[in-house]
Motif scaffolding. Structure first.
Motif, short mmCIF file in Angstrom:
data_model
loop_
_atom_site.label_atom_id
_atom_site.label_comp_id
_atom_site.label_asym_id
_atom_site.label_seq_id
_atom_site.Cartn_x
_atom_site.Cartn_y
_atom_site.Cartn_z
N GLY A 84 0.80 -1.22 0.00
CA GLY A 84 0.00 0.00 0.00
C GLY A 84 0.83 1.26 0.00
O GLY A 84 0.29 2.36 0.12
N CYS A 85 2.14 1.12 -0.15
CA CYS A 85 3.01 2.30 -0.11
C CYS A 85 4.05 2.24 -1.21
O CYS A 85 4.99 1.43 -1.16
CB CYS A 85 3.69 2.41 1.25
N ALA A 86 3.92 3.10 -2.21
CA ALA A 86 4.83 3.10 -3.36
C ALA A 86 6.22 3.60 -3.01
O ALA A 86 7.18 3.34 -3.75
CB ALA A 86 4.24 3.96 -4.48
N GLU A 87 6.34 4.30 -1.88
CA GLU A 87 7.64 4.85 -1.47
C GLU A 87 8.33 3.98 -0.42
O GLU A 87 9.36 4.38 0.14
CB GLU A 87 7.45 6.27 -0.92
N SER A 88 7.82 2.82 -0.18
CA SER A 88 8.39 1.96 0.86
C SER A 88 9.67 1.28 0.40
O SER A 88 10.00 1.27 -0.80
CB SER A 88 7.37 0.87 1.23
N THR A 89 10.39 0.72 1.36
CA THR A 89 11.63 0.01 1.06
C THR A 89 11.39 -1.15 0.11
O THR A 89 12.13 -1.36 -0.85
CB THR A 89 12.27 -0.51 2.36
#
Length: 322
Positions: free
Chosen positions: A121-126
């Motif tokens: 749910g997070c495109a900027e995640s690791t």
């Protein structure tokens, strides 16, 4: 209050799934292409609730033609990564994209050479930044009123997993018969794999009388075989009709002299038939759709229309086809 809360949960989760539709884009297509060209397996991984969803996705993939298994990330860092090869595609699930146990196995996966698809749910995640392909399953809110328990987010991930599996199934031209191969133990497998030949009454069990026989002689055969019917054949063994015990009961209303008549005076000519190589489920459909009334028996014939057996509705019941 209880009903309203439950309805609210379903509305939130339905909205979460609906929001995925515009995200079926080039990244989704790339994931499908990657898995289709994969010569290994899809290795699904995730922790906690995402792990449970991952197990379901792996099971769905495996049962629909895409070899897959679930890898627990915590077990992975203690040796189970040995199950992953350079030919595999790793599908990693995490709503936050920062799950420590999953992030910790990424360096090893990259060294092994497997491709990575991240569902998060997070495109900027690791995890997203270290993936070859990113599938966005972000949700506006969780259905949990505390905003803590994974609810809408896990539903969205499961739905996206189903979308992957069904798209792959379609691209592989996966058939019901293929599906049945992976489900031989259940009722579905029996419906899709069991053939007429497997359950028909043949040989000595096949009730037969020839055209020169009387109704009385046909009755003896029907009684001896216990199927409530007999095939009627010509001298070459070709099916020309059938006689049921019901036909004989109705005929007896005319008087007992009826029993001395030849079978061709009573038999049903050109009955519905089936061949031995057809699925048992097809026999059931023929029985159910027969007009003007359903039938309970079906003669089995070969390519030359020779009567080689008979199948009864009770045979289908015993095998769980009905």
């Amino acid at each position: 209050m209880i009903i309203e809360q439950a309805k609210k949960v379903l509305a939130i989760e339905a909205k979460a799934i609906e929001s995925l539709i515009p995200r079926i884009n080039g990244q989704f297509t790339a994931a499908i292409d990657m898995i289709l060209s994969c010569t290994g397996r899809v290795v699904v991984t995730g922790m906690g609730k995402s792990g449970h969803i991952g197990k379901k996705i792996a099971a769905t993939l495996a049962s629909t033609g895409t070899p897959a298994f679930f890898l627990h990330p915590a077990e992975g860092i203690h040796g189970d990564l040995g199950m992953v090869t350079a030919d595999d595609v790793v599908l990693a699930l995490s709503n936050s994209g920062e799950t420590a146990e999953v992030v910790s196995i990424f360096p090893a996966i990259k060294r092994i050479g497997a491709s990575i698809v991240v569902m998060s749910g997070c495109a900027e995640s690791t995890m997203a930044k270290n993936a070859d392909i990113f599938l966005d399953v972000a949700v506006e809110q969780e259905a949990c009123p505390l905003g803590l328990a994974p609810t809408a987010s896990t539903t969205a991930s499961l739905a996206m997993g189903d979308a992957l599996a069904v798209a792959l199934l379609s691209e592989r031209k996966f058939t019901p018969e293929d599906f049945a191969v992976f489900h031989p133990g259940g009722a579905l497998g029996r419906r899709l794999l069991l053939t007429v030949e497997n359950i028909m009454h043949s040989g000595e069990e096949n009730p037969l009388v020839t055209l020169d026989k009387t109704v009385k002689e046909a009755l003896f055969v029907i009684t001896a075989k216990g199927l409530g019917v007999t095939n009627v054949v010509d001298e070459q063994g070709h099916l020309v009709g059938i006689i049921t015990d019901g036909d004989i009961r109705r005929g007896l209303e005319q008087g007992h002299e009826f029993l001395d008549k030849k079978v061709d005076r009573l038999m049903t000519k050109t009955p519905r038939t089936i061949t031995a190589n057809k699925l048992a489920a097809q026999a059931l459909r023929i029985m159910e759709k027969n007009h003007p009334r359903p039938i309970t028996v079906l003669p089995v014939v070969d390519e030359q229309n020779k009567a080689i057996g008979i199948i009864h509705l009770t045979d289908l019941l015993r095998q769980g086809v009905v």
